[in-house]
Enzyme design. Structure first.
Site, PDB file in Angstrom:
ATOM      1  N   HIS A   1      -5.822   2.850   1.120  1.00  0.00           N
ATOM      2  CA  HIS A   1      -4.997   4.057   1.683  1.00  0.00           C
ATOM      3  C   HIS A   1      -5.568   4.634   2.920  1.00  0.00           C
ATOM      4  O   HIS A   1      -5.010   4.802   3.944  1.00  0.00           O
ATOM      5  CB  HIS A   1      -4.687   5.005   0.485  1.00  0.00           C
ATOM      6  CG  HIS A   1      -4.172   4.495  -0.919  1.00  0.00           C
ATOM      7  ND1 HIS A   1      -3.175   3.505  -0.756  1.00  0.00           N
ATOM      8  CD2 HIS A   1      -4.261   4.739  -2.241  1.00  0.00           C
ATOM      9  CE1 HIS A   1      -2.970   3.202  -2.084  1.00  0.00           C
ATOM     10  NE2 HIS A   1      -3.594   3.699  -2.722  1.00  0.00           N
TER      11      HIS A   1
ATOM     12  N   ASP B   1       0.866  -0.923  -0.142  1.00  0.00           N
ATOM     13  CA  ASP B   1       0.047   0.156   0.057  1.00  0.00           C
ATOM     14  C   ASP B   1       0.942   1.136  -0.075  1.00  0.00           C
ATOM     15  O   ASP B   1       1.560   1.420   1.098  1.00  0.00           O
ATOM     16  CB  ASP B   1      -0.765  -0.025   1.478  1.00  0.00           C
ATOM     17  CG  ASP B   1      -1.954   1.114   1.179  1.00  0.00           C
ATOM     18  OD1 ASP B   1      -1.372   2.180   0.771  1.00  0.00           O
ATOM     19  OD2 ASP B   1      -3.033   0.941   1.773  1.00  0.00           O
ATOM     20  N   HIS B   2       1.244   1.849  -1.202  1.00  0.00           N
ATOM     21  CA  HIS B   2       2.104   2.753  -1.254  1.00  0.00           C
ATOM     22  C   HIS B   2       2.233   4.131  -0.301  1.00  0.00           C
ATOM     23  O   HIS B   2       3.135   4.531   0.163  1.00  0.00           O
ATOM     24  CB  HIS B   2       2.359   3.317  -2.699  1.00  0.00           C
ATOM     25  CG  HIS B   2       1.313   4.307  -3.274  1.00  0.00           C
ATOM     26  ND1 HIS B   2       0.130   4.026  -3.655  1.00  0.00           N
ATOM     27  CD2 HIS B   2       1.495   5.486  -3.397  1.00  0.00           C
ATOM     28  CE1 HIS B   2      -0.445   5.172  -4.059  1.00  0.00           C
ATOM     29  NE2 HIS B   2       0.512   6.182  -3.858  1.00  0.00           N
TER      30      HIS B   2
HETATM   31  C1  BG6 Z   1      -3.556   4.693  -6.484  1.00  0.00           C
HETATM   32  C2  BG6 Z   1      -5.054   4.851  -6.836  1.00  0.00           C
HETATM   33  O1  BG6 Z   1      -3.459   3.523  -5.762  1.00  0.00           O
HETATM   34  O2  BG6 Z   1      -3.281   5.788  -5.712  1.00  0.00           O
HETATM   35  C3  BG6 Z   1      -5.047   6.020  -7.793  1.00  0.00           C
HETATM   36  O3  BG6 Z   1      -5.069   3.779  -7.613  1.00  0.00           O
HETATM   37  C4  BG6 Z   1      -4.482   7.396  -7.114  1.00  0.00           C
HETATM   38  O4  BG6 Z   1      -6.298   6.135  -8.385  1.00  0.00           O
HETATM   39  C5  BG6 Z   1      -3.214   7.144  -6.409  1.00  0.00           C
HETATM   40  O5  BG6 Z   1      -4.546   8.482  -7.982  1.00  0.00           O
HETATM   41  C6  BG6 Z   1      -2.931   8.380  -5.630  1.00  0.00           C
HETATM   42  O6  BG6 Z   1      -1.659   8.073  -4.927  1.00  0.00           O
HETATM   43  P1  BG6 Z   1      -0.791   9.426  -4.708  1.00  0.00           P
HETATM   44  O7  BG6 Z   1       0.542   8.774  -4.164  1.00  0.00           O
HETATM   45  O8  BG6 Z   1      -0.663  10.160  -5.959  1.00  0.00           O
HETATM   46  O9  BG6 Z   1      -1.675  10.351  -3.830  1.00  0.00           O
END
Ligand code: BG6
Length: 494
Positions: free
Chosen positions: A241, A179-180
């Protein structure tokens, strides 16, 4: 204090889906930054695997391009780039074709001490066949790891299927579910803020906190991403997230930073979430979909306009707001208002801890009533922490109160570049540190909470509320919080 670079041992990273967008935009640049910092060197191998008929040269060319397009100019260095791309090789493989697998074997090293990581940046229906092959080819050994990219299923049942298939090849301590958001510096900072400062813990509860808000707002649209229409904001952002952020805010202090100590506490939060079902859906949730804007030269397409013909009329939500409740002693009666959406007024992710009013104000109304304190943790952009306080307005004129904020801006405080989430996560896999990855039971508990919401919406079969692109979502989401006498936190610098 400047960052400490602790080099990792040489590794073999096999990236399935290496020709895809994620690989080009995130994985390769993240690995480059770590290489440039000296965290690994040319003794490591990065093996791209995909169906495209590329060869080693083409893979290296793409890696070079990806660094050029997605790495900050100040960090690009010709010699370093060449050394970095020399780590790359490529195998063209259709997962059902045994020949390709043999080629992967040829590129992997036999040395048992070398960590082998298999990164699956592919559609989740390929997780099972890939893991079966990995097992069949005897690639899984003590020092092997598998990294799974989302979506990890579309509901509890499908996520269990994936987990079973992957679990047949790898043990849980070899599985890294990404989960980045957990790799973002500011998200990790939430842990430092809560557990490296003694002042917050005594007031981090229902006695002192009125409510919490979590907003992840994006200005980009969604319609052209094929996957999105099957997913929607609930599955795409809330299930992973935002629930992870909620867990980090709401969890009990873990006994240590050991992976399972932290994950045990997050799991308890997920299991304490009050269920939202068809019976209380209207009170606790709002979903929306953006419509286009045409004004002067500005033209933004609606979600519907972006969809292909066979998808028109889709009820997929591009916005969700939910009032979540954590049913335990610490949080009884403290709502967690969470919201996320595409094509909103600003790109901002933040957590707002709204404290309660002072129990009794000694100041009369003419002095201006004291406003309750607020702690705002900005995850992106302009990462930082703001504490809203009341002070006396300086100068004569009586005791007048004014709200000011103490602002800790990470960009101003630290000269260093904020690393991308994937930099930390990709190397944590090699280091064997699972703290920032989701455990199977966490993932399944999150689906258990999300599924009834999804099912209730699907059964209603009503279109989501429309909101105009460039606004803060449907008015119903404002009503969701205002019904409780509260408002969404918004700042001028958004
Ligand atoms: C991803 C989603 O996991 O996270 C995307 O699939 C979203 O829809 C993105 O745009 C948002 O990540 P960040 O790091 O740009 O906030």
């Amino acid at each position: 204090m400047s960052a400490r670079i602790i080099p990792v041992q040489p590794f073999d990273y096999v990236v399935f889906g290496a020709t895809g967008d994620l690989s080009k935009r995130k994985l390769i640049p993240a690995l480059y930054y770590r290489f440039k910092a000296g965290q690994f060197d040319q003794r490591s191998r990065i093996i791209g695997v995909s169906r495209s008929p590329w060869d080693d040269r083409k893979m290296q060319e793409v890696a070079r391009e990806s660094v050029k397009n997605h790495v900050d100019k100040a960090y690009r260095d010709k010699k370093v780039i060449e050394d970095f791309v020399s780590c790359f090789s490529y195998v063209s493989n259709d997962v059902t074709d045994k020949k390709g697998w043999k080629e992967i074997s040829d590129k992997l090293r036999d040395d048992e001490d070398i960590v082998r990581a298999f990164y699956l940046a592919v559609a989740p229906n390929l997780f099972a066949p890939i893991c079966e092959y990995l097992m069949g080819m005897k690639y899984c050994r003590k020092n092997s790891r598998v990294v799974l990219e989302k979506p990890l299923g579309h509901d509890l049942a499908s996520s269990r299927e994936i987990n079973d298939a992957v679990g047949a090849a790898f043990s849980e301590d070899q599985i890294y579910r990404i989960d980045h958001y957990l790799g973002k510096e500011t998200v990790q900072n939430l842990l430092a803020l809560r557990f490296a400062n003694a002042m917050f813990e005594p007031i981090w509860n229902a006695t002192h906190i009125d409510h919490v808000q979590i907003t992840v707002a994006e200005t980009v649209g969604a319609g052209t991403r094929g996957y999105y229409d099957d997913s929607g904001a609930l599955r795409d952002m809330i299930q992973n997230h935002i629930l992870q952020l909620l867990c980090l805010v709401a969890m009990e202090p873990p006994a240590s930073d050991a992976p399972n100590a932290l994950r045990d506490e997050k799991l308890k939060v997920l299991r304490s979430l009050k269920p939202i079902t068809a019976n209380n859906l209207a009170k606790y949730s709002v979903r929306g979909q953006y419509r286009g804007v045409r004004s002067g030269t500005v033209e933004v397409a609606s979600y519907q306009d972006e969809l292909p013909e066979d998808r028109k009329g889709s009820h997929t939500e591009t916005f969700v707001a939910i009032k979540a409740e954590v049913e335990n002693w610490r949080w009884s009666g403290v709502p967690f208002y969470i919201r996320t959406g595409k094509r909103l007024a600003a790109r901002v992710s933040e957590i707002v801890i709204q404290f309660r009013d002072v129990p009794h104000s000694i100041f009369s109304q003419t002095h201006g009533a004291p406003r309750p304190n607020k702690l705002v943790i900005r995850l992106q952009p302009d990462e930082g922490v703001k504490l809203f306080l009341m002070i006396k307005d300086p100068g004569p004129g009586g005791m007048r109160l004014r709200e000011v904020h103490l602002n800790l801006s990470f960009a101003e405080e630290f000269e260093e570049r904020t690393p991308e989430a994937y930099e930390r996560l990709l190397l944590d896999v090699i280091r064997g540190n699972q703290t920032l990855f989701m455990r199977r039971d966490e993932l399944e508990a999150a689906w258990k909470w999300v599924d009834p919401i999804r099912n209730a919406w699907d059964e209603m079969d009503e279109p989501p509320h429309l909101y105009t692109a460039g606004t803060w979502g449907p008015t119903a989401s404002v009503a969701l919080i205002e019904r409780d006498g509260r408002t969404w936190h918004e700042e001028e610098d958004y």
